[in-house]
Design a protein around this motif. Structure first.
Motif, PDB file in Angstrom:
ATOM      1  N   ALA A   4       0.828  -1.218   0.000  1.00  0.00           N
ATOM      2  CA  ALA A   4       0.000   0.000   0.000  1.00  0.00           C
ATOM      3  C   ALA A   4       0.856   1.259   0.000  1.00  0.00           C
ATOM      4  CB  ALA A   4      -0.941  -0.021   1.198  1.00  0.00           C
ATOM      5  N   ASN A   5       1.664   1.395  -1.060  1.00  0.00           N
ATOM      6  CA  ASN A   5       2.533   2.563  -1.225  1.00  0.00           C
ATOM      7  C   ASN A   5       2.435   3.036  -2.670  1.00  0.00           C
ATOM      8  OD1 ASN A   5       4.136  -0.183  -1.293  1.00  0.00           O
ATOM      9  ND2 ASN A   5       5.060   1.134  -2.848  1.00  0.00           N
ATOM     10  N   PRO A   6       2.711   4.337  -2.911  1.00  0.00           N
ATOM     11  CA  PRO A   6       2.830   4.761  -4.308  1.00  0.00           C
ATOM     12  C   PRO A   6       3.884   3.896  -4.992  1.00  0.00           C
ATOM     13  CG  PRO A   6       2.816   6.667  -2.843  1.00  0.00           C
ATOM     14  CD  PRO A   6       2.931   5.444  -1.970  1.00  0.00           C
ATOM     15  N   SER A   7       3.638   3.516  -6.242  1.00  0.00           N
ATOM     16  CA  SER A   7       4.513   2.601  -6.973  1.00  0.00           C
ATOM     17  C   SER A   7       5.972   3.064  -6.928  1.00  0.00           C
ATOM     18  CB  SER A   7       4.043   2.522  -8.427  1.00  0.00           C
ATOM     19  OG  SER A   7       4.766   1.540  -9.117  1.00  0.00           O
ATOM     20  N   GLY A   8       6.877   2.132  -6.616  1.00  0.00           N
ATOM     21  CA  GLY A   8       8.301   2.437  -6.625  1.00  0.00           C
ATOM     22  C   GLY A   8       8.853   2.940  -5.306  1.00  0.00           C
ATOM     23  N   ARG A   9       7.980   3.295  -4.359  1.00  0.00           N
ATOM     24  CA  ARG A   9       8.438   3.876  -3.105  1.00  0.00           C
ATOM     25  C   ARG A   9       8.546   2.805  -2.012  1.00  0.00           C
ATOM     26  NH1 ARG A   9       9.732   8.994  -4.993  1.00  0.00           N
ATOM     27  NH2 ARG A   9      10.893   8.860  -3.064  1.00  0.00           N
ATOM     28  N   VAL A  10       8.953   3.256  -0.829  1.00  0.00           N
ATOM     29  CA  VAL A  10       9.169   2.336   0.291  1.00  0.00           C
ATOM     30  C   VAL A  10       7.838   1.719   0.746  1.00  0.00           C
ATOM     31  CG1 VAL A  10      10.047   2.156   2.646  1.00  0.00           C
ATOM     32  CG2 VAL A  10      11.161   3.713   1.013  1.00  0.00           C
ATOM     33  N   SER A  11       7.827   0.421   0.997  1.00  0.00           N
ATOM     34  CA  SER A  11       6.614  -0.267   1.433  1.00  0.00           C
ATOM     35  C   SER A  11       6.225   0.163   2.856  1.00  0.00           C
ATOM     36  CB  SER A  11       6.824  -1.786   1.409  1.00  0.00           C
ATOM     37  OG  SER A  11       7.094  -2.218   0.101  1.00  0.00           O
ATOM     38  N   PRO A  12       4.924   0.081   3.178  1.00  0.00           N
ATOM     39  CA  PRO A  12       4.437   0.510   4.488  1.00  0.00           C
ATOM     40  C   PRO A  12       4.377  -0.649   5.479  1.00  0.00           C
ATOM     41  CG  PRO A  12       2.602   0.214   2.979  1.00  0.00           C
ATOM     42  CD  PRO A  12       3.819  -0.263   2.263  1.00  0.00           C
ATOM     43  N   SER A  13       4.885  -0.427   6.690  1.00  0.00           N
ATOM     44  CA  SER A  13       4.776  -1.475   7.705  1.00  0.00           C
ATOM     45  C   SER A  13       3.941  -1.026   8.898  1.00  0.00           C
ATOM     46  CB  SER A  13       6.169  -1.964   8.138  1.00  0.00           C
ATOM     47  OG  SER A  13       6.975  -0.882   8.542  1.00  0.00           O
ATOM     48  N   ASP A  14       3.297   0.139   8.791  1.00  0.00           N
ATOM     49  CA  ASP A  14       2.234   0.481   9.750  1.00  0.00           C
ATOM     50  C   ASP A  14       1.212   1.406   9.067  1.00  0.00           C
ATOM     51  OD1 ASP A  14       2.877   3.244  10.092  1.00  0.00           O
ATOM     52  OD2 ASP A  14       4.239   2.797  11.752  1.00  0.00           O
ATOM     53  N   ALA A  15       0.103   1.672   9.763  1.00  0.00           N
ATOM     54  CA  ALA A  15      -1.009   2.403   9.149  1.00  0.00           C
ATOM     55  C   ALA A  15      -0.613   3.843   8.807  1.00  0.00           C
ATOM     56  CB  ALA A  15      -2.223   2.385  10.075  1.00  0.00           C
ATOM     57  N   GLN A  16       0.244   4.451   9.622  1.00  0.00           N
ATOM     58  CA  GLN A  16       0.667   5.833   9.345  1.00  0.00           C
ATOM     59  C   GLN A  16       1.486   5.906   8.056  1.00  0.00           C
ATOM     60  OE1 GLN A  16      -0.555   8.539  10.691  1.00  0.00           O
ATOM     61  NE2 GLN A  16      -1.779   7.177  12.004  1.00  0.00           N
ATOM     62  N   HIS A  17       2.305   4.867   7.803  1.00  0.00           N
ATOM     63  CA  HIS A  17       3.067   4.813   6.554  1.00  0.00           C
ATOM     64  C   HIS A  17       2.113   4.825   5.349  1.00  0.00           C
ATOM     65  CE1 HIS A  17       6.566   2.421   8.664  1.00  0.00           C
ATOM     66  NE2 HIS A  17       6.494   3.674   9.066  1.00  0.00           N
ATOM     67  N   VAL A  18       1.008   4.095   5.477  1.00  0.00           N
ATOM     68  CA  VAL A  18       0.037   4.044   4.369  1.00  0.00           C
ATOM     69  C   VAL A  18      -0.532   5.437   4.127  1.00  0.00           C
ATOM     70  CG1 VAL A  18      -2.162   3.107   3.566  1.00  0.00           C
ATOM     71  CG2 VAL A  18      -0.598   1.649   4.876  1.00  0.00           C
TER      72      VAL A  18
ATOM     73  N   LEU B  32      -0.796   7.531   0.684  1.00  0.00           N
ATOM     74  CA  LEU B  32      -2.053   7.339  -0.063  1.00  0.00           C
ATOM     75  C   LEU B  32      -3.260   8.052   0.537  1.00  0.00           C
ATOM     76  CD1 LEU B  32      -1.711   3.512  -0.933  1.00  0.00           C
ATOM     77  CD2 LEU B  32      -1.286   5.462  -2.439  1.00  0.00           C
ATOM     78  N   ASP B  33      -3.045   8.899   1.548  1.00  0.00           N
ATOM     79  CA  ASP B  33      -4.168   9.617   2.164  1.00  0.00           C
ATOM     80  C   ASP B  33      -4.902  10.420   1.099  1.00  0.00           C
ATOM     81  OD1 ASP B  33      -5.910  10.542   4.057  1.00  0.00           O
ATOM     82  OD2 ASP B  33      -4.523  11.985   4.963  1.00  0.00           O
ATOM     83  N   GLY B  34      -6.224  10.266   1.064  1.00  0.00           N
ATOM     84  CA  GLY B  34      -7.033  10.998   0.097  1.00  0.00           C
ATOM     85  C   GLY B  34      -7.216  10.263  -1.223  1.00  0.00           C
ATOM     86  N   ARG B  35      -6.490   9.147  -1.391  1.00  0.00           N
ATOM     87  CA  ARG B  35      -6.590   8.410  -2.666  1.00  0.00           C
ATOM     88  C   ARG B  35      -7.275   7.057  -2.505  1.00  0.00           C
ATOM     89  NH1 ARG B  35      -1.078   9.390  -5.902  1.00  0.00           N
ATOM     90  NH2 ARG B  35      -2.595   8.886  -7.503  1.00  0.00           N
ATOM     91  N   ILE B  36      -7.551   6.667  -1.261  1.00  0.00           N
ATOM     92  CA  ILE B  36      -8.193   5.372  -1.000  1.00  0.00           C
ATOM     93  C   ILE B  36      -9.308   5.565   0.027  1.00  0.00           C
ATOM     94  CG2 ILE B  36      -6.056   4.147  -1.538  1.00  0.00           C
ATOM     95  CD1 ILE B  36      -5.576   3.737   1.418  1.00  0.00           C
ATOM     96  N   ASP B  37     -10.214   4.596   0.128  1.00  0.00           N
ATOM     97  CA  ASP B  37     -11.378   4.781   0.994  1.00  0.00           C
ATOM     98  C   ASP B  37     -11.046   4.665   2.474  1.00  0.00           C
ATOM     99  OD1 ASP B  37     -13.708   5.013  -0.945  1.00  0.00           O
ATOM    100  OD2 ASP B  37     -12.663   3.226  -1.686  1.00  0.00           O
ATOM    101  N   ALA B  38     -10.177   3.704   2.827  1.00  0.00           N
ATOM    102  CA  ALA B  38      -9.939   3.481   4.260  1.00  0.00           C
ATOM    103  C   ALA B  38      -8.647   2.712   4.493  1.00  0.00           C
ATOM    104  CB  ALA B  38     -11.110   2.702   4.863  1.00  0.00           C
ATOM    105  N   VAL B  39      -8.148   2.818   5.727  1.00  0.00           N
ATOM    106  CA  VAL B  39      -7.040   1.988   6.214  1.00  0.00           C
ATOM    107  C   VAL B  39      -7.531   1.274   7.461  1.00  0.00           C
ATOM    108  CG1 VAL B  39      -4.661   1.913   7.034  1.00  0.00           C
ATOM    109  CG2 VAL B  39      -5.376   3.746   5.503  1.00  0.00           C
ATOM    110  N   LEU B  40      -7.389  -0.044   7.480  1.00  0.00           N
ATOM    111  CA  LEU B  40      -7.684  -0.805   8.690  1.00  0.00           C
ATOM    112  C   LEU B  40      -6.377  -0.907   9.472  1.00  0.00           C
ATOM    113  CD1 LEU B  40      -9.684  -2.586  10.336  1.00  0.00           C
ATOM    114  CD2 LEU B  40      -8.881  -4.540   8.984  1.00  0.00           C
ATOM    115  N   ASP B  41      -6.355  -0.274  10.652  1.00  0.00           N
ATOM    116  CA  ASP B  41      -5.129  -0.229  11.457  1.00  0.00           C
ATOM    117  C   ASP B  41      -4.931  -1.571  12.167  1.00  0.00           C
ATOM    118  OD1 ASP B  41      -2.987   0.239  13.067  1.00  0.00           O
ATOM    119  OD2 ASP B  41      -3.747   2.127  13.898  1.00  0.00           O
TER     120      ASP B  41
END
Ligand code: TXA
Ligand code: MG
Length: 324
Positions: free
Chosen positions: A142-156, A160-169
């Motif tokens: 759940a990261n913009p393509s090519g960037r560092v992968s997310p290992s917690d909800a804040q990273h997501v 991607l804030d504003g581009r997806i419906d929700a994050v389940l923490d």
């Protein structure tokens, strides 16, 4: 679009499943990294994942299932695939197998390939979400393509804030690097991506050594995600550092080199499990804090090429490779 932050409780999981069922995008934690989920059978939802991430359409997605039976309903499982499932699922192993004749996974998710990547992830919240859905869920990191992968909800949210419906923490990810991918569609099994299941454990389970694929931007890969530049922080990355320049931040492993003062130790004791779990958070921290302090690069100490070190080194090599 407002991105909702959902809690890991029955209501949060029910809401996440409802959004997915309605064709929305929900990021959720797995034992490896956070994935950006969509209903695997919904072409529009799957296409929205590529748009939200800026992901090239040739790079197929992994489908996630609550059980091995559910996974093997979509692909043509071999005896070896069933053995690996028994040994490693739920867990950080992805198998690439021929699509079954009646496969319900969107062809957009498999980028038109005759194969599909399937996995049964571990983690109570992940399992509860997949069970509540009752359909396969495709989820790239759940990261913009090519960037560092997310290992917690804040990273997501950072990406991607504003581009997806929700994050389940679901809290921080236990393993911290993506699943190992094994290709089982050909004559001999192939390691397509090192990850959370070590090559040693996989070869032991297969009873043979595995072929390793070539790496590089120039190869038209059977796993198109095997592009070199990936996992890239904003600051350039320099590998195998034996000294740290005054304008560099340090990603340390074991006893740290003396340096500028800005450092993140993957594991002071040289524990590769701890290092994997701290890898992506460390790259993000050094990138952000390094920028703030006017540093120009991240120097990385040697990480050994065995066990989880193989996956850690793979991610670091790609973080350091020339950007497209
Ligand atoms: O741990 C993981 O695997 C995470 C979590 C969210 O499950 N997911 C993940 O997805 O890492 P992603 O999209 O970042 O990486 C998926 C990889 C890509 O390299 C893609 O090329 C490969 O899986 N892949 C997917 N389907 C494939 C196929 N049919 N043949 C070969 N490679 C495939
Ligand atoms: Mg990824």
């Amino acid at each position: 679009m407002h991105t909702r932050l959902l809690h890991n409780d029955p209501q949060g999981i029910a809401t996440a499943a409802a959004i997915l069922r309605a064709g929305g995008l929900v990021a959720f934690g797995t034992e490896t990294v956070y994935g950006l989920g969509a209903d695997a059978g919904n072409n529009t939802a799957v296409a929205a994942i590529y748009a939200a991430k800026g992901r090239p359409g040739i790079n197929p997605l992994i489908s996630h299932f609550a059980s091995a039976d559910a996974a093997f309903a979509q692909v043509a499982a071999t005896p070896l695939a069933r053995r690996l499932a028994e040994r490693f699922w739920p867990g950080p192993l992805t198998m690439v197998l021929p699509r079954a004749a009646h496969c319900g996974i969107s062809p957009i998710a498999t980028a038109g390939l005759p194969t599909a990547a399937v996995r049964v992830p571990a983690g109570d919240a992940t399992q509860a979400l997949l069970a509540a859905c009752g359909f396969p869920v495709v989820a790239p990191s759940a990261n913009p393509s090519g960037r560092v992968s997310p290992s917690d909800a804040q990273h997501v949210l950072a990406g991607l804030d504003g581009r997806i419906d929700a994050v389940l923490d679901c809290g921080p990810c236990r393993v911290g690097v993506e699943s190992t991918i094994i290709g089982l569609g050909g004559d001999a099994p192939v390691l397509l991506r090192p990850g959370g299941i070590t090559l040693e454990a996989l070869e032991d389970a297969c009873g043979m050594t595995l072929a390793l694929p070539a790496r590089g931007n120039d190869v038209r890969p059977s796993a198109p995600g095997q592009l070199s530049s990936h996992y890239a922080p904003g600051l350039p990355v320099r590998l195998e550092a034996t000294a740290v320049e005054p304008d560099e931040a340090l990603l340390a492993f074991g006893p740290p080199l003396p340096g500028s003062g800005l450092a993140w130790n993957l594991s002071a004791t040289g524990d590769l499990h701890e290092a994997a779990a701290r890898l992506f958070a460390g790259l993000r921290f050094l990138d952000m804090e390094g920028h703030r302090r006017g540093l120009v690069r991240i120097a990385v100490q040697h990480v050994p090429e065995h066990g989880l070190g193989r996956a850690i080194r793979d991610r670091l090599i790609r973080a350091a490779s020339p950007r497209a």
